[in-house]
Design a protein around this motif. Sequence first.
Motif, PDB file in Angstrom:
ATOM      1  N   GLY A  11     -42.270  34.071  85.644  1.00 39.87           N
ATOM      2  CA  GLY A  11     -43.288  34.751  86.430  1.00 39.87           C
ATOM      3  C   GLY A  11     -44.365  35.422  85.587  1.00 39.87           C
ATOM      4  O   GLY A  11     -45.220  36.117  86.121  1.00 39.87           O
ATOM      5  N   LYS A  12     -44.332  35.190  84.275  1.00 37.75           N
ATOM      6  CA  LYS A  12     -45.323  35.835  83.398  1.00 37.75           C
ATOM      7  C   LYS A  12     -46.738  35.428  83.775  1.00 37.75           C
ATOM      8  O   LYS A  12     -47.595  36.276  83.988  1.00 37.75           O
ATOM      9  CB  LYS A  12     -45.085  35.424  81.929  1.00 37.75           C
ATOM     10  CG  LYS A  12     -43.765  35.886  81.367  1.00 37.75           C
ATOM     11  CD  LYS A  12     -43.625  35.385  79.931  1.00 37.75           C
ATOM     12  CE  LYS A  12     -43.977  33.951  79.818  1.00 37.75           C
ATOM     13  NZ  LYS A  12     -43.011  32.990  79.402  1.00 37.75           N
ATOM     14  N   SER A  13     -46.946  34.121  83.869  1.00 38.81           N
ATOM     15  CA  SER A  13     -48.302  33.648  84.158  1.00 38.81           C
ATOM     16  C   SER A  13     -48.784  34.149  85.505  1.00 38.81           C
ATOM     17  O   SER A  13     -49.947  34.509  85.659  1.00 38.81           O
ATOM     18  CB  SER A  13     -48.344  32.121  84.154  1.00 38.81           C
ATOM     19  OG  SER A  13     -48.177  31.647  82.864  1.00 38.81           O
ATOM     20  N   THR A  14     -47.876  34.155  86.472  1.00 40.04           N
ATOM     21  CA  THR A  14     -48.269  34.632  87.796  1.00 40.04           C
ATOM     22  C   THR A  14     -48.698  36.086  87.724  1.00 40.04           C
ATOM     23  O   THR A  14     -49.719  36.476  88.293  1.00 40.04           O
ATOM     24  CB  THR A  14     -47.102  34.467  88.784  1.00 40.04           C
ATOM     25  OG1 THR A  14     -46.608  33.146  88.674  1.00 40.04           O
ATOM     26  CG2 THR A  14     -47.562  34.719  90.196  1.00 40.04           C
ATOM     27  N   LYS A  51     -52.037  36.348  86.210  1.00 49.24           N
ATOM     28  CA  LYS A  51     -53.095  35.920  87.124  1.00 49.24           C
ATOM     29  C   LYS A  51     -53.324  36.941  88.238  1.00 49.24           C
ATOM     30  O   LYS A  51     -54.433  37.084  88.732  1.00 49.24           O
ATOM     31  CB  LYS A  51     -52.767  34.546  87.707  1.00 49.24           C
ATOM     32  CG  LYS A  51     -53.044  33.463  86.671  1.00 49.24           C
ATOM     33  CD  LYS A  51     -52.741  32.083  87.171  1.00 49.24           C
ATOM     34  CE  LYS A  51     -53.024  31.076  86.062  1.00 49.24           C
ATOM     35  NZ  LYS A  51     -52.277  29.847  86.227  1.00 49.24           N
ATOM     36  N   VAL A  85     -56.888  36.397  89.930  1.00 48.15           N
ATOM     37  CA  VAL A  85     -56.856  34.993  90.344  1.00 48.15           C
ATOM     38  C   VAL A  85     -56.005  34.836  91.602  1.00 48.15           C
ATOM     39  O   VAL A  85     -56.363  34.123  92.534  1.00 48.15           O
ATOM     40  CB  VAL A  85     -56.311  34.094  89.216  1.00 48.15           C
ATOM     41  CG1 VAL A  85     -56.222  32.654  89.672  1.00 48.15           C
ATOM     42  CG2 VAL A  85     -57.188  34.214  87.980  1.00 48.15           C
ATOM     43  N   TYR A  86     -54.856  35.516  91.608  1.00 49.99           N
ATOM     44  CA  TYR A  86     -54.013  35.545  92.812  1.00 49.99           C
ATOM     45  C   TYR A  86     -54.015  36.957  93.382  1.00 49.99           C
ATOM     46  O   TYR A  86     -54.187  37.920  92.652  1.00 49.99           O
ATOM     47  CB  TYR A  86     -52.549  35.209  92.476  1.00 49.99           C
ATOM     48  CG  TYR A  86     -52.314  33.855  91.871  1.00 49.99           C
ATOM     49  CD1 TYR A  86     -53.109  32.762  92.205  1.00 49.99           C
ATOM     50  CD2 TYR A  86     -51.265  33.667  90.976  1.00 49.99           C
ATOM     51  CE1 TYR A  86     -52.867  31.530  91.654  1.00 49.99           C
ATOM     52  CE2 TYR A  86     -51.018  32.437  90.422  1.00 49.99           C
ATOM     53  CZ  TYR A  86     -51.823  31.365  90.756  1.00 49.99           C
ATOM     54  OH  TYR A  86     -51.573  30.143  90.212  1.00 49.99           O
ATOM     55  N   PHE A  97     -45.328  31.210  96.447  1.00 49.88           N
ATOM     56  CA  PHE A  97     -46.162  30.037  96.689  1.00 49.88           C
ATOM     57  C   PHE A  97     -45.308  29.061  97.473  1.00 49.88           C
ATOM     58  O   PHE A  97     -44.381  28.488  96.910  1.00 49.88           O
ATOM     59  CB  PHE A  97     -46.585  29.387  95.381  1.00 49.88           C
ATOM     60  CG  PHE A  97     -47.371  30.297  94.487  1.00 49.88           C
ATOM     61  CD1 PHE A  97     -48.736  30.415  94.642  1.00 49.88           C
ATOM     62  CD2 PHE A  97     -46.738  31.040  93.518  1.00 49.88           C
ATOM     63  CE1 PHE A  97     -49.453  31.250  93.825  1.00 49.88           C
ATOM     64  CE2 PHE A  97     -47.459  31.882  92.701  1.00 49.88           C
ATOM     65  CZ  PHE A  97     -48.818  31.989  92.851  1.00 49.88           C
TER      66      PHE A  97
END
Lengths: 518, 345
Positions: free
Chosen positions: A47-50, A53, A58-59, A19
């Motif tokens: 980087g877990k949430s990424t 997602k 989402v991404y 990002f």
Amino acid sequence: MSSPRDSHVLVYEDIDKSFGGVHALKGVSFEVQSGEVHGLVGENGAGKSTLVKVTGGVYRPDVGRIVLDGQVVTFHGPRDSESEGIRIVHQEVPICLNLTVAENIFLDPSPPKRGLLLDRRQMNRRSVALLKRLGVKLDPRRSVGLCSPAERQLILIAKALAENARFVILDEATSSLSDAEVQILFEVMRNLKKHGTTFMFVSHRLNEVAAICDRITVLRNGEYIGTYEDTDPEFLTGKIVGKELENVVRKERGSHHAAKVVLDVDRVTQEQAGLSDISFQLCEGEVLGLAGLRGAGRTELLETLFGLRRRQRGTLSLDAKRTNVRAPRDAIRHGIGFLTESRNEALYYTHSVRSNIASVIIDRLTRYGLIHGRRCSQLARTHVDDLQIATPSIHTEVRSLSGGNQQKVLLARWLAAGPRILLLDEPTRGVDVGAKNEIRKRILDLASQGVSIIYVSLDFEELVQVCDRVLIISQGKLIDELLDEDLTVRNIVRKINALERERVSIHVGQETGDGLDV
Amino acid sequence: MRDLLRRILVMREAGVLAALILIMLFFGFFTSTFFTATNLTNVLRQSAVLGIMTMAVTFLIISGEFDLSIGSTFALSAVMATVMMESGVPMILSFLLALVLSAIVGFLNGVIVTKLKIPSFIATLGTMMIIRSAVLVASERRPRVLGDRGLVACVFGSGELFGAIPVPIVWLLGVVVISWIVLAKTPFGYKVYATGGNIQAARLSGISTDRVKITNFMLTSFAAGLAGLISLCFLRMVAPVQGGGYELEAIAATVIGGTALGGGVGSIFGAFIGAFMLAIIKNGLVLMGTNPYLQKGVLGFVILIAVVVNLRLGAARRGGRPLDFLRRFRKTGRGGSEDPPASPS
């Protein structure tokens, strides 16, 4: 990479995502096997949430691909991911409190209809069937507003099942649950696992990860570190942090019997919160723990002491002087600080780090009636350095900081105010291991400087580590006190369990009470 | 150069300032009279009444409330002043009493909203109608004329400073400067932002949010009363229906200037530009000889465009997706943030 074997539900191949200047995932590859509970751990910012997602559509990854059942899948949005049977249960429960259990379950998959009208009977019947699969007895006509956090979490899982999920990601889904409730959730997960559902369990709580996961993947700074079958928390902590952790130096558990009583709470009653006849004393430099389940009245007690709730009866004495605390303003004037459990309630997200830190003492940071910008900046810089808050600058908006750093900003706010009594409600909840230790250490430092602390936490190990004395609260009453060698996790759990066993409203196939011993 | 560009772009008011300049260039190009000292003084004078109210409304909106009754309070102040004067009260005293009366109206608005916990939209809708009704009764439904041409009238509106600058402009600039200092530099201003930014957090920080809001309601009504008196002295009359519509124009000017209707965000500078822009557009359209019925429509478009642009620029400032190129100007490191600041929806 070669074609994956049948036992792999999901394969991540070289997932890379940036990002702007932030490289969130750096070529992450690993496999999740069918029917396992796969742990995903790492510090905030690992980087877990990424990754979650990316899995949820989402991404989209910049590089790399996701292989699902041997086929490469590309998700253009959450819908695509959902249609492949992937469901994500988040930390914050997206649920409509005004609707019933059944209505929530059928919120997203179109509800059964008869002609143009809702077929409520069928909706309720199917809800019961779904909840039964989880081994949960819940009235589908009940309003969700009346359900406990654990029940809400379970409803979401039931919802996922209604949509035929085969791969469920639990993203910090236990952070608002008590231990007993977590056990219920785990029981349900084990049940579903037998029927072939695959789970990914994302959590900061390594004890829970150890208890439920078959294999665990560790991420650090966006890099894949490894996937392990060893679930020993100490081992994992080493992998997560990547360096030897500086252990919290536990000061000798103090005996404060002789110390000066700073706060004397005498028969305080607050009816709306269900608190009755609460009496205890807090000594100078003491760390007093408050243990109890969610809803036992822990937060409510702190709120009452801080003047957010008006008490009907009882008195507060500070330094043996009767004190009338009617509003937070009064509490602050008397040197009481309150770090709330919910960061949402306490942070000004769109304001800078500096502004957030200065907020309690803004009246003191003035010259000729105007705010003294330089002094505000100095104050903020001192605390940013002191607590090692990771922020590009003191002018950065706090919403762009990670959870752990936001929590440190809030702690800094109260440190800046220089309180004599600090009320801490779950100060390390949802915070990564490194920040957790720093926060605990800072709190112990404060105590050794004579600040008195009331410490509320669902992490009983933390209470035992940090506190001089622990009070047990249940249904709005203080019922026991643990100190010296009696202060152990086992004892806390036992005391609470003995009282709460009959209160746990969800009945799971087997008795879960004993599973609480950590 | 690049640094300067970056600093202007990250300024909250960058969008509205650019728009103002473009609009002024537009009118300057299409009319010969726009860029004359007389006309610009005139515009500034015309924007004074709305501008003064807009400043106070900005405080109120930042603290998370708004006020629909200011148009009525505007008329109330002017009408009551003339009524008192006709019944023999000295002019200066009747003016002061009119201002006190306005502040009381604001106090009531504030108490209704904060203590009775009625949303400000409903509460001030009610007081707007009640006050307007009171104005119509008190004025006996006829315009009131200000006969006096003494010092007080001069100071409040009809005079000119150094024989060139109309007094309303002096009032406007004074109010703007004081508002800016109070909002940006004092603890009270800080508390206004805090209250609107996160009311629970403000309470937890020991801020008496009710007091902040009531004060802002009082400031707003007081400003409306002051604007009413200035208008009365300048025009030498007041009609009982006057002022209707100011409440929405003041909100529009504030929002054009980048203040978030949800509270917590905004600035005096932006609101001033917003109020000035509305006056410029009205003036320019008249100079160009456009159909007067088009005026409202044009203003409507400007408001919508301004809000969209402000939102986009806001997202860009936070490093979001729109206008991603702006990121190059920002020196962001890995702040240890798990979620990138962008929140795609």
